[in-house]
Design a protein around this motif. Structure first.
Motif, mmCIF file in Angstrom:
data_model
loop_
_atom_site.group_PDB
_atom_site.id
_atom_site.type_symbol
_atom_site.label_atom_id
_atom_site.label_comp_id
_atom_site.label_asym_id
_atom_site.label_seq_id
_atom_site.Cartn_x
_atom_site.Cartn_y
_atom_site.Cartn_z
ATOM 1 N N MET A 45 -48.618 -91.539 -65.485
ATOM 2 C CA MET A 45 -49.140 -90.237 -65.109
ATOM 3 C C MET A 45 -48.369 -89.121 -65.815
ATOM 4 S SD MET A 45 -51.557 -91.290 -63.438
ATOM 5 C CE MET A 45 -52.515 -89.846 -63.337
ATOM 6 N N ASN A 46 -47.074 -89.337 -65.948
ATOM 7 C CA ASN A 46 -46.287 -88.334 -66.648
ATOM 8 C C ASN A 46 -46.732 -88.217 -68.097
ATOM 9 O OD1 ASN A 46 -44.632 -87.149 -64.811
ATOM 10 N ND2 ASN A 46 -43.203 -88.856 -64.797
ATOM 11 N N LEU A 47 -46.949 -89.391 -68.682
ATOM 12 C CA LEU A 47 -47.437 -89.418 -70.058
ATOM 13 C C LEU A 47 -48.735 -88.626 -70.149
ATOM 14 C CD1 LEU A 47 -47.054 -93.039 -71.428
ATOM 15 C CD2 LEU A 47 -46.282 -90.899 -72.474
ATOM 16 N N LEU A 48 -49.557 -88.923 -69.170
ATOM 17 C CA LEU A 48 -50.878 -88.309 -69.133
ATOM 18 C C LEU A 48 -50.753 -86.787 -69.098
ATOM 19 C CD1 LEU A 48 -53.599 -89.499 -66.693
ATOM 20 C CD2 LEU A 48 -53.199 -87.108 -67.048
ATOM 21 N N LEU A 49 -49.917 -86.333 -68.227
ATOM 22 C CA LEU A 49 -49.774 -84.892 -68.092
ATOM 23 C C LEU A 49 -49.063 -84.300 -69.306
ATOM 24 C CD1 LEU A 49 -48.858 -84.834 -64.357
ATOM 25 C CD2 LEU A 49 -50.929 -83.970 -65.413
ATOM 26 N N ASN A 50 -48.039 -85.021 -69.754
ATOM 27 C CA ASN A 50 -47.298 -84.496 -70.886
ATOM 28 C C ASN A 50 -48.145 -84.472 -72.146
ATOM 29 O OD1 ASN A 50 -45.237 -84.193 -69.220
ATOM 30 N ND2 ASN A 50 -44.054 -85.961 -69.909
ATOM 31 N N SER A 51 -49.103 -85.364 -72.195
ATOM 32 C CA SER A 51 -49.942 -85.400 -73.377
ATOM 33 C C SER A 51 -50.687 -84.091 -73.547
ATOM 34 C CB SER A 51 -50.939 -86.540 -73.279
ATOM 35 O OG SER A 51 -51.931 -86.202 -72.340
ATOM 36 N N VAL A 52 -50.808 -83.355 -72.469
ATOM 37 C CA VAL A 52 -51.472 -82.064 -72.538
ATOM 38 C C VAL A 52 -50.727 -81.150 -73.495
ATOM 39 C CG1 VAL A 52 -51.904 -79.994 -71.212
ATOM 40 C CG2 VAL A 52 -52.529 -82.204 -70.280
ATOM 41 N N SER A 53 -49.425 -81.120 -73.343
ATOM 42 C CA SER A 53 -48.616 -80.293 -74.236
ATOM 43 C C SER A 53 -47.176 -80.717 -74.021
ATOM 44 C CB SER A 53 -48.787 -78.816 -73.874
ATOM 45 O OG SER A 53 -47.838 -78.041 -74.560
ATOM 46 N N PRO A 54 -46.825 -81.847 -74.576
ATOM 47 C CA PRO A 54 -45.593 -82.535 -74.186
ATOM 48 C C PRO A 54 -44.349 -81.641 -74.201
ATOM 49 C CG PRO A 54 -46.823 -83.799 -75.809
ATOM 50 C CD PRO A 54 -47.521 -82.506 -75.667
ATOM 51 N N HIS A 86 -64.694 -83.528 -53.593
ATOM 52 C CA HIS A 86 -64.501 -83.391 -55.036
ATOM 53 C C HIS A 86 -64.542 -81.927 -55.429
ATOM 54 C CE1 HIS A 86 -64.147 -84.586 -59.045
ATOM 55 N NE2 HIS A 86 -65.348 -85.045 -59.315
ATOM 56 N N SER A 87 -63.401 -81.395 -55.868
ATOM 57 C CA SER A 87 -63.458 -80.022 -56.343
ATOM 58 C C SER A 87 -62.892 -79.850 -57.741
ATOM 59 C CB SER A 87 -62.766 -79.080 -55.356
ATOM 60 O OG SER A 87 -61.623 -79.662 -54.806
ATOM 61 N N SER A 88 -62.167 -80.853 -58.245
ATOM 62 C CA SER A 88 -61.554 -80.675 -59.555
ATOM 63 C C SER A 88 -61.462 -82.006 -60.275
ATOM 64 C CB SER A 88 -60.147 -80.112 -59.367
ATOM 65 O OG SER A 88 -59.414 -80.220 -60.563
ATOM 66 N N ASN A 89 -61.401 -81.944 -61.605
ATOM 67 C CA ASN A 89 -61.206 -83.174 -62.363
ATOM 68 C C ASN A 89 -59.815 -83.749 -62.141
ATOM 69 O OD1 ASN A 89 -63.701 -83.565 -63.484
ATOM 70 N ND2 ASN A 89 -63.268 -82.351 -65.312
ATOM 71 N N LEU A 90 -58.933 -82.960 -61.579
ATOM 72 C CA LEU A 90 -57.608 -83.487 -61.256
ATOM 73 C C LEU A 90 -57.648 -84.400 -60.042
ATOM 74 C CD1 LEU A 90 -55.349 -80.333 -61.723
ATOM 75 C CD2 LEU A 90 -55.555 -82.284 -63.246
ATOM 76 N N ASP A 91 -58.799 -84.367 -59.303
ATOM 77 C CA ASP A 91 -58.908 -85.153 -58.074
ATOM 78 C C ASP A 91 -58.585 -86.628 -58.281
ATOM 79 O OD1 ASP A 91 -59.643 -82.882 -56.798
ATOM 80 O OD2 ASP A 91 -61.760 -83.391 -56.560
ATOM 81 N N SER A 92 -59.194 -87.203 -59.320
ATOM 82 C CA SER A 92 -58.997 -88.649 -59.486
ATOM 83 C C SER A 92 -57.539 -88.953 -59.807
ATOM 84 C CB SER A 92 -59.937 -89.205 -60.554
ATOM 85 O OG SER A 92 -60.010 -88.336 -61.645
ATOM 86 N N ILE A 93 -56.908 -88.041 -60.511
ATOM 87 C CA ILE A 93 -55.487 -88.243 -60.828
ATOM 88 C C ILE A 93 -54.646 -88.144 -59.551
ATOM 89 C CG2 ILE A 93 -53.533 -87.302 -62.117
ATOM 90 C CD1 ILE A 93 -55.667 -86.338 -64.189
ATOM 91 N N MET A 94 -54.985 -87.167 -58.718
ATOM 92 C CA MET A 94 -54.264 -86.997 -57.444
ATOM 93 C C MET A 94 -54.427 -88.238 -56.571
ATOM 94 S SD MET A 94 -52.774 -84.256 -57.517
ATOM 95 C CE MET A 94 -52.710 -83.284 -58.981
ATOM 96 N N ILE A 95 -55.662 -88.730 -56.524
ATOM 97 C CA ILE A 95 -55.925 -89.928 -55.724
ATOM 98 C C ILE A 95 -55.137 -91.108 -56.300
ATOM 99 C CG2 ILE A 95 -57.701 -91.613 -55.113
ATOM 100 C CD1 ILE A 95 -58.352 -89.325 -53.566
#
Lengths: 345, 525
Positions: free
Chosen positions: B109-118, B159-168
C-alpha cells in the motif's frame, strides 16, 4: 377428533381468528373438503364450533359446516400447516402476530384479511407481520366480502396480493370451485390501503343514507371517496389500478351500498342522531372505520395532503361536528378538474 | 485460491453462462449477434489502436462465420467469446502473488501511495507513518472476524471515493482477514503498479464500456461462483460512487442476489460451509477526494450522471497527493464502520452465525428456500423478492452506521441558513449566485450549528445514525473550527472561509455535497 393421526396430519390451511370473516372463510374451505383449522382465542368458542357447529356471537343463527374444526392450540396447529390466514381485528393484530411469530418458520405463507391500519404507528398489517414474525412470504386478501352473503353461498370474488407469486398460486386452488373467486395481484400496499380506507367512505355513505340524501349524493361521495383513496394510496406507493379492482371499487360498492356493512350502519345511526359512544356500545363487532379515520386523518396531515371526505368524517367522529353540517360543508369545497390529481402523478 | 481452484472457477463460470444463454438455437443466435454488435461499437471508440485492430478482426471473423454457421457452430463461437470475457475478468491473477500480498500488504500500500509521487510524498509524510494510522475500524469487527472463519462473507460498503477500496484493503488487513475478491473498474488499473496489486489482492477486472448483456452476466456469475467456492467477496451495491454525497438508498440488486444463489447451490450440494453472510459497512471521510467532480456531475444531469468518470481527481496524482497531505496535517480520521452481519434474506446474524427475526428470536434460515417438496431450490421470482428484503436491510444498516462528521454537520447548518435567507431562489440559482448575502455573521452560524448539533445528537441517541468523536463530545465552537479547517483547505476553492467575525460561503456546491450526507434521516432543524 383428537386421535394421534388427525393431530399430526398436515393441514391445508390454518385460519387464525374466529370472528365473522374468519369463520366465514374457514367455512367455505371446510365445505370444499379442505383440511382446515380455525383458531379462536377462547376455548369455549372453539368448543361451541366443534360441538354445536355454530358461532352464535359472530354469526348468530347460522349453521356451520360439520367438517369445520376449531382449536385454541395455536402452536400445535401452526406446526401442521404451510399456510396461515390471519383474520384478526387491527387492534389486536400485533399481539396475535407476535404469538404466531414464536412458532412460525420461513417457508410458511402468511396471508391476512384484516381491513385496518395500526393506529399508533400507521403501519399496515403486512408491515406488522414482517416486524413480528420471520415470515417473508406475506400476502393480503381483500374484496367485496360481506360475511352474511359469503355464508349464504352467494358468488363473490377477492384479491390476494403478494410480492411473492407463490402466495397467490397456493391460495387460489384452495378456494377453487367455491363461490369465492380468488384473483391474484402484486400490489400489497394498494390492497391494504383500499381495504382500510373504504371503511371511512362507508361511514360517509351510511351518513348520507341516514340523512336520506338519495342515490346521487351517495354516488358522489363514493366516487370522490375512491379518488381520495387512490390519491392517498399512490402517495404511499400503491399502484393506481388496484383501486379500480376488487379490493378498491369492488369492496367500496359492496360496503357503501349494503346495510349489512358495520361501518355503513355506524354512519347511518350517527346521521340519525345517536352518539358515537351509544352506537359503538351497542355493537358486538369492531367497526374498523372509526379508528381508521383517525389514523388516516393524522397521516394525511403529516403528508400535507387534503382529503375532504376523510376530514368531514373525522369531524363527525372526533370533533362533534353534526352530520348534516359536515355533508353540507363537503358541497362547499372548491372544485377543479375531476381526475387532475391522479392523472399527473 | 490455488491454480486448480482458479481453473475450476473459470470452467464453472463459462459453463454456467453458456448454459443460461444457449438454451435453444434461436436465443443463442440472437445473443451471439447482439454481443458482436455491442463489441464492434465499443471498439469504434477504443483508444489503443493495436488492441482495436486485433479485436475488431476477431469479431469480424466471428460475425462472418456465424452468419453461415449451423446452430452447433454458432454455440461454439459464442462459447469462445464467453471464454474470452471470462479470461479477461479473472485476469492475470497469480495465486502466489495473492498469498504473498496478504502478508506484505502494508508495504504494497505504501508503494501504491508513493507511486503517486514518491519523493514528495516521502518528504511530507515523515513522522506520519502511513495512511493506516488515519483509519479507525469500528462496529462489529469481532463478529466479522468470527463469521469469516465459518462462512463466506460478502462485504458491501458505501461508496464515495476511489480510495474506498484501498481503505477497505487496509481495514481487512488490519483485522487479519485475507483479501476479498472484488470487481474493480478498468480505470483503477490504469496505473500499472496499482493495477498489479489490485489484481493480486483479489480484484477482477470490470470493463464498464462493455455493454453486451452476456458480459455483465459473466461478471455476476464470476462473483456467484467465487462465493460458492468460499471466497469472500467485496462489492459496492450502490454501483458507482455516490454523486450527490448522500448515503446510498437504492441498491443494485443483481449482484446482491448472487449471494442467495450461492447459498441455495451450497445447500443443494450439501456443502460443508454453505452459509453466505452479508456485512454492510460505511466509509466516512471528513473530506472526499473527488467531491468537486462528483457533485458537479450530480448537478449537471441530476440523475443522468456519467457512469464512468475518467478525468477526476483520482486520475491526477497531484490531487491525490494533496488530499493525503491535507488529511495528515488536519489529523483527519477516516471511519470504517462495520454493521451487523445479515443473512441473504436480510435477517440479522449474530457472531455464532445464527439468524434472528426483528424480535430477536432465532430463525432457521434454510427453510426460506425449501420448495413444496421440502428441498432447497432456486425460484427466480421469490429470490428477487428476498434480495429486495436484503437490500432494504442493507440500506437501513447504512443509515444507522453512517458516521456524521463536522464537515457534514456544519455544511448542513450553513446550507439551511442559505435556504432560509433566500426563500425565493430555486436550488440552482442559490448554488450559482449564493443569494443576497455573501457571508453570515459568525454568531448566527454558531447558533444554527448548535441547533443542528442538538438534532444530530438526539438522532444518535435513538440509534438512527452515529456521530464522530468531535460531534459527540465537543462544543459548537470546536465543531465549527474543525469543519472550517477542513472545508477551507484541500478543495480548489474553499467551501467556507472565516474572515473576522463573518463566514463567507464560497463553494456552495461543496456545501451541498457534504450536507447531503445527512439526507435520508428523520431530520428537523
Amino acid at each position: 377428533m383428537t386421535s394421534k393421526n388427525t393431530r399430526s396430519a398436515k393441514l391445508d390451511i390454518l385460519v387464525v381468528g374466529g370472528g365473522t370473516f374468519g369463520t366465514s372463510l374457514a367455512s367455505i374451505l371446510a365445505g370444499r373438503q379442505r383440511k382446515v383449522r380455525l383458531w379462536t382465542r377462547r376455548a369455549e368458542q372453539a368448543e361451541e364450533i366443534n360441538r354445536e357447529h355454530t358461532n352464535h356471537r359472530y354469526l348468530p343463527g347460522i349453521k356451520l359446516p360439520v367438517k369445520l374444526i376449531a382449536t385454541n392450540d395455536l402452536k400445535a396447529s401452526l406446526q401442521r400447516t404451510q399456510i396461515v390466514l390471519m383474520v384478526i381485528p387491527s387492534k389486536s393484530f400485533r399481539q396475535v402476530a407476535r404469538e404466531i411469530g414464536d412458532s412460525l418458520q420461513g417457508d410458511q405463507i402468511v396471508v391476512h384479511a384484516t381491513k385496518g391500519i395500526e393506529i399508533e404507528t400507521f403501519k399496515r398489517m403486512s408491515q406488522v407481520l414482517r416486524e413480528e414474525t420471520c415470515a417473508l412470504k406475506i400476502g393480503v386478501l381483500s374484496g367485496p366480502n360481506l360475511a352474511r352473503e359469503l355464508m349464504a353461498g352467494r358468488p363473490t370474488g377477492a384479491l390476494v396480493a403478494s410480492q411473492y407469486r407463490e402466495v397467490g398460486e397456493r391460495i387460489q386452488p384452495l378456494f377453487a370451485g367455491s363461490h369465492l373467486l380468488i384473483f391474484s395481484g402484486r400490489d400489497v400496499i394498494g390492497t391494504e390501503v383500499a381495504g382500510a380506507f373504504k371503511n371511512i367512505i362507508a361511514l360517509a355513505a351510511g351518513a348520507a343514507d341516514g340523512q336520506g340524501l338519495g342515490d346521487n349524493a351517495k354516488s358522489l361521495l363514493v366516487t370522490r371517496g375512491l379518488s381520495e383513496m387512490a390519491r392517498f394510496g399512490v402517495a404511499l406507493g400503491a399502484d393506481v389500478f388496484t383501486f379500480g379492482g376488487l379490493a378498491g371499487i369492488g369492496d367500496l360498492m359492496a360496503t357503501c351500498a349494503s346495510p349489512l356493512s358495520r361501518n355503513h350502519q355506524v354512519g347511518e345511526r350517527l346521521a340519525k342522531g345517536e352518539s358515537l359512544k351509544q352506537v359503538l356500545a351497542s355493537m358486538t363487532q369492531v367497526a374498523e372505520g372509526v379508528p381508521t379515520t383517525r389514523a388516516v386523518y393524522l397521516q394525511a396531515q403529516q403528508m400535507h395532503m387534503t382529503l375532504p371526505i376523510v376530514e368531514a368524517v373525522h369531524g363527525v367522529l372526533y370533533q362533534k361536528v353534526k352530520c348534516d353540517k359536515a355533508l353540507h360543508q363537503l358541497m362547499a369545497i372548491p372544485v377543479g378538474k375531476e381526475l387532475a390529481a391522479l392523472r399527473f402523478r | 485460491m490455488n491454480a486448480a481452484e482458479k481453473e475450476k472457477l473459470l470452467t464453472e463460470v463459462v459453463q454456467r453462462t453458456v448454459d443460461r444463454w444457449c438454451r435453444d438455437p434461436k436465443t443463442t443466435e440472437e445473443a451471439l449477434f447482439d454481443t458482436i454488435y455491442h463489441e464492434r461499437r465499443r471498439l469504434e471508440g477504443e483508444k489503443k489502436k493495436s488492441v482495436a485492430k486485433r479485436d475488431r478482426a476477431l469479431y469480424d471473423r466471428s460475425y462472418h462465420q456465424g452468419l453461415k454457421a449451423s446452430a452447433g457452430t454458432q454455440r461454439e463461437i459464442f462459447r469462445q467469446i464467453i471464454q474470452r470475457f471470462a479470461n479477461e475478468v479473472v485476469g492475470h491473477f497469480d495465486p502466489r502473488v495473492y498469498a504473498l500480498s496478504t502478508r506484505v500488504i502494508p508495504v504494497a500500500m505504501n508503494l501504491l501511495l508513493n507511486s503517486v509521487s514518491p519523493l514528495r510524498l516521502v518528504e511530507t509524510l515523515q513522522g506520519a507513518n502511513s495512511l493506516i494510522d488515519q483509519l479507525d475500524l469500528e462496529g462489529q469487527t469481532h463478529t466479522l472476524k468470527r463469521l469469516a472463519r465459518q462462512a463466506t462473507i460478502v462485504l458491501v460498503p458505501t461508496h464515495s471515493s476511489n480510495l474506498d477500496s484501498i481503505m477497505i484493503g487496509f481495514g481487512l488487513y488490519r483485522l487479519g482477514l485475507p483479501p476479498f475478491t472484488y470487481g474493480a473498474g478498468l480505470n483503477l488499473f490504469s496505473n500499472r503498479l496499482v493495477g498489479f496489486f489490485m489484481h493480486n489482492l483479489g480484484a477482477y477486472k470490470v470493463d464498464r464500456r462493455k455493454q453486451a448483456a452476456v458480459y455483465k452476466d459473466v461478471l455476476k456469475t464470476y462473483a456467484g461462483c467465487s462465493m460458492e467456492m468460499g471466497f469472500h467477496n467485496l462489492f459496492f451495491p450502490g454501483g458507482t460512487r455516490s454523486r450527490s454525497g448522500a448515503v446510498e438508498s437504492s441498491l443494485k440488486r443483481g449482484l446482491l442476489g448472487m449471494g442467495l444463489d450461492a447459498y441455495v447451490n451450497n445447500l443443494r450440494a450439501k456443502a460443508k460451509k454453505p452459509d453466505v453472510f452479508i456485512v454492510p459497512c460505511t466509509i466516512n471521510y471528513q473530506l472526499v477526494l473527488e467531491a468537486e467532480t462528483l457533485i458537479a456531475d450530480h448537478l449537471k444531469a441530476q440523475g443522468k450522471s456519467r457512469f464512468i468518470i475518467e478525468d477526476d481527481e483520482f486520475s491526477k496524482p497531484r490531487r491525490v497527493f494533496e488530499f493525503i497531505q491535507q488529511l495528515f496535517s488536519l489529523h483527519s480520521r477516516i471511519h470504517l464502520m462495520f454493521g451487523q452481519a445479515l443473512d441473504v434474506f436480510g435477517n440479522q446474524v449474530d457472531d455464532q452465525g445464527v439468524s434472528h427475526d426483528h424480535r430477536g428470536r432465532p430463525v432457521d434460515r434454510t427453510r426460506y428456500v425449501l420448495d413444496s417438496q421440502g428441498q432447497p431450490a432456486v425460484d427466480a421470482q421469490r429470490d428477487r423478492e428476498y434480495t429486495r428484503e436484503l437490500a432494504r436491510s442493507i440500506s437501513e444498516s447504512y443509515h444507522q452506521n453512517t458516521v456524521i462528521k463536522s464537515t457534514n454537520l456544519v455544511s448542513r447548518a450553513v446550507f439551511d441558513l442559505l435556504k432560509e435567507h433566500n426563500p425565493d431562489l430555486d436550488l440552482f440559482r442559490l448554488l450559482r449566485t449564493g443569494g443576497a448575502e455573501e457571508s453570515f455573521s459568525l454568531q448566527e452560524v454558531y447558533g444554527r450549528i448548535e441547533r443542528t448539533l442538538t438534532t444530530a445528537r438526539s438522532l444518535a441517541q435513538q440509534g438512527q445514525l452515529k456521530l464522530d468523536k468531535t460531534l459527540a463530545d465537543k462544543d459548537t465552537v470546536a465543531v465549527a473550527s474543525e469543519a472550517l479547517a477542513h472545508l477551507g483547505s484541500y478543495h480548489r476553492k474553499p467551501a467556507l472561509e472565516r474572515r473576522g467575525d463573518r463566514l463567507f460561503h464560497q463553494d456552495r456546491k461543496l456545501l451541498l455535497y457534504y450536507q447531503n450526507r445527512l439526507s435520508g434521516f428523520a431530520w428537523e432543524g
